[in-house]
Design an enzyme around this catalytic site. Structure first.
Site, short mmCIF file in Angstrom:
data_model
loop_
_atom_site.label_atom_id
_atom_site.label_comp_id
_atom_site.label_asym_id
_atom_site.label_seq_id
_atom_site.Cartn_x
_atom_site.Cartn_y
_atom_site.Cartn_z
N SER A 9 5.88 -1.87 -5.45
CA SER A 9 4.67 -1.98 -4.63
C SER A 9 4.64 -3.34 -3.94
O SER A 9 5.67 -4.01 -3.85
CB SER A 9 3.44 -1.75 -5.50
OG SER A 9 2.29 -1.62 -4.71
N ASN A 10 3.50 -3.77 -3.46
CA ASN A 10 3.35 -5.07 -2.80
C ASN A 10 1.95 -5.62 -3.08
O ASN A 10 1.14 -4.97 -3.71
CB ASN A 10 3.63 -4.94 -1.30
CG ASN A 10 2.67 -3.97 -0.63
OD1 ASN A 10 1.47 -4.22 -0.55
ND2 ASN A 10 3.19 -2.84 -0.18
N HIS A 11 1.70 -6.84 -2.57
CA HIS A 11 0.46 -7.55 -2.92
C HIS A 11 -0.72 -7.27 -1.99
O HIS A 11 -1.69 -8.02 -2.00
CB HIS A 11 0.72 -9.06 -2.93
CG HIS A 11 1.55 -9.50 -4.09
ND1 HIS A 11 1.11 -9.40 -5.39
CD2 HIS A 11 2.78 -10.04 -4.15
CE1 HIS A 11 2.05 -9.87 -6.20
NE2 HIS A 11 3.08 -10.26 -5.46
N ALA B 237 -0.37 -1.38 3.78
CA ALA B 237 0.96 -1.97 3.63
C ALA B 237 1.81 -0.93 2.91
O ALA B 237 1.93 -0.92 1.68
CB ALA B 237 0.88 -3.26 2.83
#
Ligand code: C5P
Length: 218
Positions: free
Chosen positions: A29-31, A96
């Site tokens: 995943s991402n932030h 995102a």
């Protein structure tokens, strides 16, 4: 924006990260915090739009008068967006989305083994490009987070993905963008662009919604 600038319009907004499962307990995943997408949903609803957030996993209380559809992976997000296309006038892609996902999802937890391990990833669908290319007449807005040549890359993305508008921001600047409460963006469309000063995401969101209201077909 004027109150009622989007009266009667139906807006779908993607927000937050996606999670791409590796096995039952792990994911890529991402932030992304989802703050910008949620601020846009609040501004769209305040402008009178019937607003749906298609949201990846985030820790934000949804704004009032906004329908939230919770999704996990990029493919879930695409399905949720496509199933709402007939009831959508304006699509804003703020999520995102993970560009790649693991080629295989293991049914059981992956066990520790050798010192080296490699993962095969496959490309995820480009949600905003796919909505822009669909036969439904939807005003499509994307985001471009860049660290250099911000406006050039954003304009390239606007054209390549077939969008009506793109919101560019320089994520190399301190204190704006990912996870921050402030943002500084330039809104671009095929015939022009407008820079917005650095401000709280709620203020930036209201400015973006005003631009969308002005430029989308009446
Ligand atoms: O190509 P890039 O990821 O920089 O493009 C960003 C824009 O495209 C954002 O609006 C993002 O929400 C959207 N996007 C998408 N699906 C993807 C990747 C990006 O909708 N798989």
């Amino acid at each position: 924006f004027e109150t009622g600038a989007l009266q009667g319009k139906r807006v779908v907004i993607t927000a937050g990260p996606t999670r791409e499962a590796l096995d039952p307990v792990r994911y890529i995943s991402n932030h992304s915090s989802g703050k910008m997408g949620y601020a846009l949903a609040e501004a769209a609803a305040a402008a009178g739009a019937r607003t749906t957030l298609v949201s990846g996993p985030v820790n934000i209380t949804p704004p009032e008068r906004v329908e939230v559809v919770n999704v996990t992976s990029a493919r879930d997000m695409l399905d949720a967006c496509e199933s709402r296309l007939e009831e959508c006038d304006i699509f804003i892609a703020c999520a995102a989305v993970a560009d790649y996902r693991p080629a295989d999802v293991q049914e059981q937890k992956i066990k520790k083994g050798p010192d080296d391990m490699s993962l095969t990833l496959v490309k995820n669908p480009d949600i905003v490009a796919s909505i822009a290319a669909s036969e439904h007449a939807v005003f499509t807005v994307g985001f471009a987070a860049e660290t250099q040549q911000v406006l050039e890359y954003a304009r390239g993305k606007l054209e390549r993905k077939g969008l009506d508008m793109i919101v560019a921001n320089d994520v190399s600047s301190q204190g704006i963008g990912f996870n921050s409460d402030e943002n500084e963006v330039t809104v671009l469309w095929p015939g022009g662009e407008v820079a917005m000063p650095r401000a709280r995401k709620s203020t930036v969101a209201a400015g973006i919604i005003a631009q969308i209201a002005m430029r989308q077909d009446p």
